[in-house]
Design a protein around this motif. Sequence first.
Motif, PDB file in Angstrom:
ATOM      1  N   GLY A  98       4.560   7.911  -6.737  1.00  0.00           N
ATOM      2  CA  GLY A  98       5.216   9.018  -6.068  1.00  0.00           C
ATOM      3  C   GLY A  98       5.294   8.851  -4.565  1.00  0.00           C
ATOM      4  O   GLY A  98       6.306   9.178  -3.942  1.00  0.00           O
ATOM      5  N   SER A  99       4.243   8.323  -3.946  1.00  0.00           N
ATOM      6  CA  SER A  99       4.235   8.173  -2.496  1.00  0.00           C
ATOM      7  C   SER A  99       3.650   6.846  -2.042  1.00  0.00           C
ATOM      8  O   SER A  99       3.470   6.629  -0.851  1.00  0.00           O
ATOM      9  N   GLN A 100       3.374   5.933  -2.969  1.00  0.00           N
ATOM     10  CA  GLN A 100       2.807   4.629  -2.643  1.00  0.00           C
ATOM     11  C   GLN A 100       3.394   3.575  -3.571  1.00  0.00           C
ATOM     12  O   GLN A 100       4.024   3.900  -4.589  1.00  0.00           O
ATOM     13  N   ILE A 101       3.158   2.306  -3.231  1.00  0.00           N
ATOM     14  CA  ILE A 101       3.557   1.196  -4.089  1.00  0.00           C
ATOM     15  C   ILE A 101       2.388   0.213  -4.152  1.00  0.00           C
ATOM     16  O   ILE A 101       1.846  -0.184  -3.119  1.00  0.00           O
ATOM     17  N   TRP A 102       2.045  -0.187  -5.377  1.00  0.00           N
ATOM     18  CA  TRP A 102       0.969  -1.145  -5.603  1.00  0.00           C
ATOM     19  C   TRP A 102       1.503  -2.288  -6.448  1.00  0.00           C
ATOM     20  O   TRP A 102       2.521  -2.159  -7.125  1.00  0.00           O
ATOM     21  N   PHE A 103       0.799  -3.435  -6.422  1.00  0.00           N
ATOM     22  CA  PHE A 103       1.197  -4.531  -7.304  1.00  0.00           C
ATOM     23  C   PHE A 103      -0.037  -5.216  -7.880  1.00  0.00           C
ATOM     24  O   PHE A 103      -1.067  -5.364  -7.217  1.00  0.00           O
ATOM     25  N   LEU A 104       0.100  -5.591  -9.129  1.00  0.00           N
ATOM     26  CA  LEU A 104      -0.945  -6.313  -9.846  1.00  0.00           C
ATOM     27  C   LEU A 104      -0.633  -7.801  -9.736  1.00  0.00           C
ATOM     28  O   LEU A 104       0.461  -8.235 -10.115  1.00  0.00           O
ATOM     29  N   ALA A 105      -1.547  -8.574  -9.224  1.00  0.00           N
ATOM     30  CA  ALA A 105      -1.385 -10.023  -9.122  1.00  0.00           C
ATOM     31  C   ALA A 105      -2.144 -10.672 -10.270  1.00  0.00           C
ATOM     32  O   ALA A 105      -3.353 -10.451 -10.429  1.00  0.00           O
ATOM     33  N   ALA A 110      -7.918 -11.367 -16.891  1.00  0.00           N
ATOM     34  CA  ALA A 110      -8.373 -12.699 -16.475  1.00  0.00           C
ATOM     35  C   ALA A 110      -8.416 -12.787 -14.959  1.00  0.00           C
ATOM     36  O   ALA A 110      -7.848 -13.694 -14.350  1.00  0.00           O
ATOM     37  N   GLY A 111      -9.059 -11.807 -14.327  1.00  0.00           N
ATOM     38  CA  GLY A 111      -9.273 -11.855 -12.892  1.00  0.00           C
ATOM     39  C   GLY A 111      -8.163 -11.312 -12.036  1.00  0.00           C
ATOM     40  O   GLY A 111      -8.184 -11.478 -10.810  1.00  0.00           O
ATOM     41  N   GLY A 112      -7.168 -10.652 -12.621  1.00  0.00           N
ATOM     42  CA  GLY A 112      -6.081 -10.082 -11.835  1.00  0.00           C
ATOM     43  C   GLY A 112      -6.572  -8.981 -10.912  1.00  0.00           C
ATOM     44  O   GLY A 112      -7.578  -8.322 -11.178  1.00  0.00           O
ATOM     45  N   SER A 113      -5.839  -8.771  -9.819  1.00  0.00           N
ATOM     46  CA  SER A 113      -6.268  -7.775  -8.833  1.00  0.00           C
ATOM     47  C   SER A 113      -5.128  -6.825  -8.516  1.00  0.00           C
ATOM     48  O   SER A 113      -3.948  -7.200  -8.536  1.00  0.00           O
ATOM     49  N   LEU A 114      -5.471  -5.587  -8.189  1.00  0.00           N
ATOM     50  CA  LEU A 114      -4.511  -4.557  -7.812  1.00  0.00           C
ATOM     51  C   LEU A 114      -4.492  -4.452  -6.290  1.00  0.00           C
ATOM     52  O   LEU A 114      -5.542  -4.276  -5.656  1.00  0.00           O
ATOM     53  N   ASN A 115      -3.292  -4.583  -5.701  1.00  0.00           N
ATOM     54  CA  ASN A 115      -3.165  -4.657  -4.251  1.00  0.00           C
ATOM     55  C   ASN A 115      -2.104  -3.674  -3.763  1.00  0.00           C
ATOM     56  O   ASN A 115      -1.129  -3.392  -4.463  1.00  0.00           O
ATOM     57  N   GLU A 116      -2.261  -3.200  -2.536  1.00  0.00           N
ATOM     58  CA  GLU A 116      -1.276  -2.292  -1.973  1.00  0.00           C
ATOM     59  C   GLU A 116      -0.075  -3.060  -1.452  1.00  0.00           C
ATOM     60  O   GLU A 116      -0.207  -4.114  -0.832  1.00  0.00           O
ATOM     61  N   LEU A 117       1.123  -2.534  -1.721  1.00  0.00           N
ATOM     62  CA  LEU A 117       2.349  -3.063  -1.139  1.00  0.00           C
ATOM     63  C   LEU A 117       2.794  -2.171   0.011  1.00  0.00           C
ATOM     64  O   LEU A 117       3.202  -2.652   1.060  1.00  0.00           O
ATOM     65  N   ASP A 118       2.721  -0.855  -0.194  1.00  0.00           N
ATOM     66  CA  ASP A 118       3.052   0.090   0.866  1.00  0.00           C
ATOM     67  C   ASP A 118       2.405   1.423   0.554  1.00  0.00           C
ATOM     68  O   ASP A 118       2.453   1.889  -0.587  1.00  0.00           O
ATOM     69  N   LEU A 119       1.814   2.047   1.565  1.00  0.00           N
ATOM     70  CA  LEU A 119       1.139   3.330   1.381  1.00  0.00           C
ATOM     71  C   LEU A 119       1.907   4.482   2.015  1.00  0.00           C
ATOM     72  O   LEU A 119       1.397   5.605   2.087  1.00  0.00           O
ATOM     73  N   THR A 120       3.151   4.222   2.464  1.00  0.00           N
ATOM     74  CA  THR A 120       3.928   5.274   3.135  1.00  0.00           C
ATOM     75  C   THR A 120       5.198   5.651   2.393  1.00  0.00           C
ATOM     76  O   THR A 120       5.845   6.630   2.755  1.00  0.00           O
ATOM     77  N   THR A 121       5.591   4.893   1.392  1.00  0.00           N
ATOM     78  CA  THR A 121       6.771   5.235   0.615  1.00  0.00           C
ATOM     79  C   THR A 121       6.500   4.968  -0.857  1.00  0.00           C
ATOM     80  O   THR A 121       5.743   4.062  -1.208  1.00  0.00           O
ATOM     81  N   GLY A 122       7.121   5.776  -1.715  1.00  0.00           N
ATOM     82  CA  GLY A 122       7.050   5.551  -3.143  1.00  0.00           C
ATOM     83  C   GLY A 122       8.387   5.056  -3.660  1.00  0.00           C
ATOM     84  O   GLY A 122       9.281   4.691  -2.902  1.00  0.00           O
ATOM     85  N   TYR A 146      15.283   0.678   0.410  1.00  0.00           N
ATOM     86  CA  TYR A 146      14.369  -0.286   1.006  1.00  0.00           C
ATOM     87  C   TYR A 146      14.564  -1.667   0.376  1.00  0.00           C
ATOM     88  O   TYR A 146      15.033  -1.791  -0.758  1.00  0.00           O
ATOM     89  N   LYS A 147      14.147  -2.672   1.121  1.00  0.00           N
ATOM     90  CA  LYS A 147      14.170  -4.059   0.658  1.00  0.00           C
ATOM     91  C   LYS A 147      12.825  -4.692   0.984  1.00  0.00           C
ATOM     92  O   LYS A 147      12.279  -4.486   2.068  1.00  0.00           O
ATOM     93  N   THR A 148      12.290  -5.464   0.024  1.00  0.00           N
ATOM     94  CA  THR A 148      11.018  -6.126   0.266  1.00  0.00           C
ATOM     95  C   THR A 148      10.885  -7.347  -0.619  1.00  0.00           C
ATOM     96  O   THR A 148      11.556  -7.463  -1.660  1.00  0.00           O
ATOM     97  N   THR A 149      10.024  -8.258  -0.222  1.00  0.00           N
ATOM     98  CA  THR A 149       9.537  -9.291  -1.114  1.00  0.00           C
ATOM     99  C   THR A 149       8.248  -8.777  -1.740  1.00  0.00           C
ATOM    100  O   THR A 149       7.715  -7.749  -1.336  1.00  0.00           O
ATOM    101  N   VAL A 150       7.741  -9.524  -2.734  1.00  0.00           N
ATOM    102  CA  VAL A 150       6.467  -9.149  -3.361  1.00  0.00           C
ATOM    103  C   VAL A 150       5.553 -10.374  -3.325  1.00  0.00           C
ATOM    104  O   VAL A 150       5.850 -11.385  -3.955  1.00  0.00           O
ATOM    105  N   PRO A 151       4.454 -10.324  -2.556  1.00  0.00           N
ATOM    106  CA  PRO A 151       4.049  -9.285  -1.599  1.00  0.00           C
ATOM    107  C   PRO A 151       5.009  -9.257  -0.409  1.00  0.00           C
ATOM    108  O   PRO A 151       5.785 -10.182  -0.206  1.00  0.00           O
ATOM    109  N   GLY A 152       4.911  -8.214   0.398  1.00  0.00           N
ATOM    110  CA  GLY A 152       5.772  -8.091   1.557  1.00  0.00           C
ATOM    111  C   GLY A 152       5.646  -6.724   2.192  1.00  0.00           C
ATOM    112  O   GLY A 152       4.797  -5.910   1.794  1.00  0.00           O
ATOM    113  N   VAL A 153       6.506  -6.471   3.170  1.00  0.00           N
ATOM    114  CA  VAL A 153       6.521  -5.189   3.868  1.00  0.00           C
ATOM    115  C   VAL A 153       7.907  -4.576   3.675  1.00  0.00           C
ATOM    116  O   VAL A 153       8.900  -5.127   4.160  1.00  0.00           O
ATOM    117  N   PRO A 154       8.049  -3.470   2.970  1.00  0.00           N
ATOM    118  CA  PRO A 154       9.361  -2.869   2.740  1.00  0.00           C
ATOM    119  C   PRO A 154      10.054  -2.467   4.035  1.00  0.00           C
ATOM    120  O   PRO A 154       9.432  -1.883   4.936  1.00  0.00           O
TER     121      PRO A 154
END
Length: 536
Positions: free
Chosen positions: A244-251, A256-268, A292-300
């Motif tokens: 709703g107001s953030q974007i996260w990504f699972l790497a 098997a050791g995957g991690s949850l990381n923030e992509l952006d905390l200001t837009t959903g 918005y436009k972004t790479t993953v990972p990246g800054v939108p």
Amino acid sequence: STDRAFNKKLVAVGSDTLFYESASALTELTAARNGIDCTKLLQICAAYQKAFIANEAVFKIADFGNVMILPVDIVSGGVLPVKGTLLTGDTNSAQMVVDFVDASTGAAKVYGQRVTSALFVDEDIVTGINADDTSVSFVLDENETAGPHFYNWTVFAASAATYGALPDFASLICLYRGRVVLSGNKEYPFQWYMSRQGHPFDFNYALNDAQTAVAGSNADAGELGDIVTALIPYKDDYLVFGCGSQIWFLAGDPAAGGSLNELDLTTGIYGGQAWCFDNVGNLFFWGTNGIYKTTVPGVPQNVSRISLPNLVKDEAVDSSTHRITMAYDPRRSGILITITKFADDTHSNYFYDLATEGFFPESSHADCAVYSQLFYQGDAPDYRRLLVGCGDGYVRYYDEDTLSDIIADDTVTAINSYCTWGPIKLAQNDDYYGLLTALEVITAGGASGGSQSDSSNVSYNIFVADTAEEILEKLYANTDYRVTGTIVAPGRPKGSRIRKRFRAMYLGLRLWNSTAAETWSVNKIIGTIKQGGRFK
């Protein structure tokens, strides 16, 4: 001979049923009729020659790869077949690899990939050996049934003790690293669920191997702290969770050791269809303040901020009342953004040209309100187009060679296309008017009847004013123009120059064509400007 060893099928859902591509047309899968509720949120995921459907509390599968056999009693031999077991019929030596069984006792339906040309028949004695060396044996109650099939999506053999359970609700679905992923559970809107890798009928989260089913609540990666609005797989590298107001990504893989990381905390991300990737892997999405436009990972980065600074405010979208969809169209090298209001199908669209980075507004008949999009990479080149599912139940496509819109019952509707220029400052300084003494618009094409594509005639409106703001208002309203007329096409025919004289500080120009079965383009605009009298 052919290099193609597969066939693609387009699947579409509408009017509480499902349609699939057959003989170059969409055919209803009658078993699906009234099995889907299109008044509820719904998404489809293609995986393992099936269409998996998450329809809030309804979970269904349209199966295009398997045959079905029906035992009199599936455990008459004492053991239930498991996924991957090879079964053989005694009459014709038909063989199939088990994919799914819908119950653990009695006349359970067995779905699997037949690997022989021979068929299973009524009263076949079917046998097989499970991976644990236990023997399977049962008798068939009828001949095999060919696909496509439509059935409830449950865990394997409906055995919760062995295979866990699907969530009670889900409206988001995707495929990631061989796992079918679910979210959009209104009871736990921050939760996500993944099937076992390669086994979409196993949601048992209690095992500890690297392929086990996994959910946010039992994974090291963890749950999200925001409501999930979109599931976005990027290859097998990342799974983006739009919230709703953030974007996260699972790497990687969460088991098997995957991690949850923030992509952006200001837009959903607005919703489950309000995103797409372009041809080089950039993610575009409708976010808090526009596109918005972004790479993953990246800054939108907000790509609509300059051209459409008030986009979100002007459209006044609300996820409870509007559907937003986005899709990349490689044929036109751009992204179609559609905004549709559920109540009355009023809508507005924008085409974002990746080459010019410009936004072009589009409008169409109310019947053509878009609720879903897909660029279909069909087997036949003619079918490789951007398809849009419309409010009137039609699936339409964008075709640059068709010069008019086609609405219901093959009714032809003219396209009203236009382009505006301005405000153009005519005055060379602020103390004197500018004087436009001649204007010439050179349309595209060669000589009439030549080898080059020719533009149709183009109409024009010319606006003048003392301030730039007045020009903007006049262009927007398309009223109070000084002169109007038609430019004869193609090319630069004799006498095509507009010889009207205009004295003003600013100029606006609108070119347009609203005639059915016509298209137009302009190569160049030439104007002669001189200094006029002193500004009063």
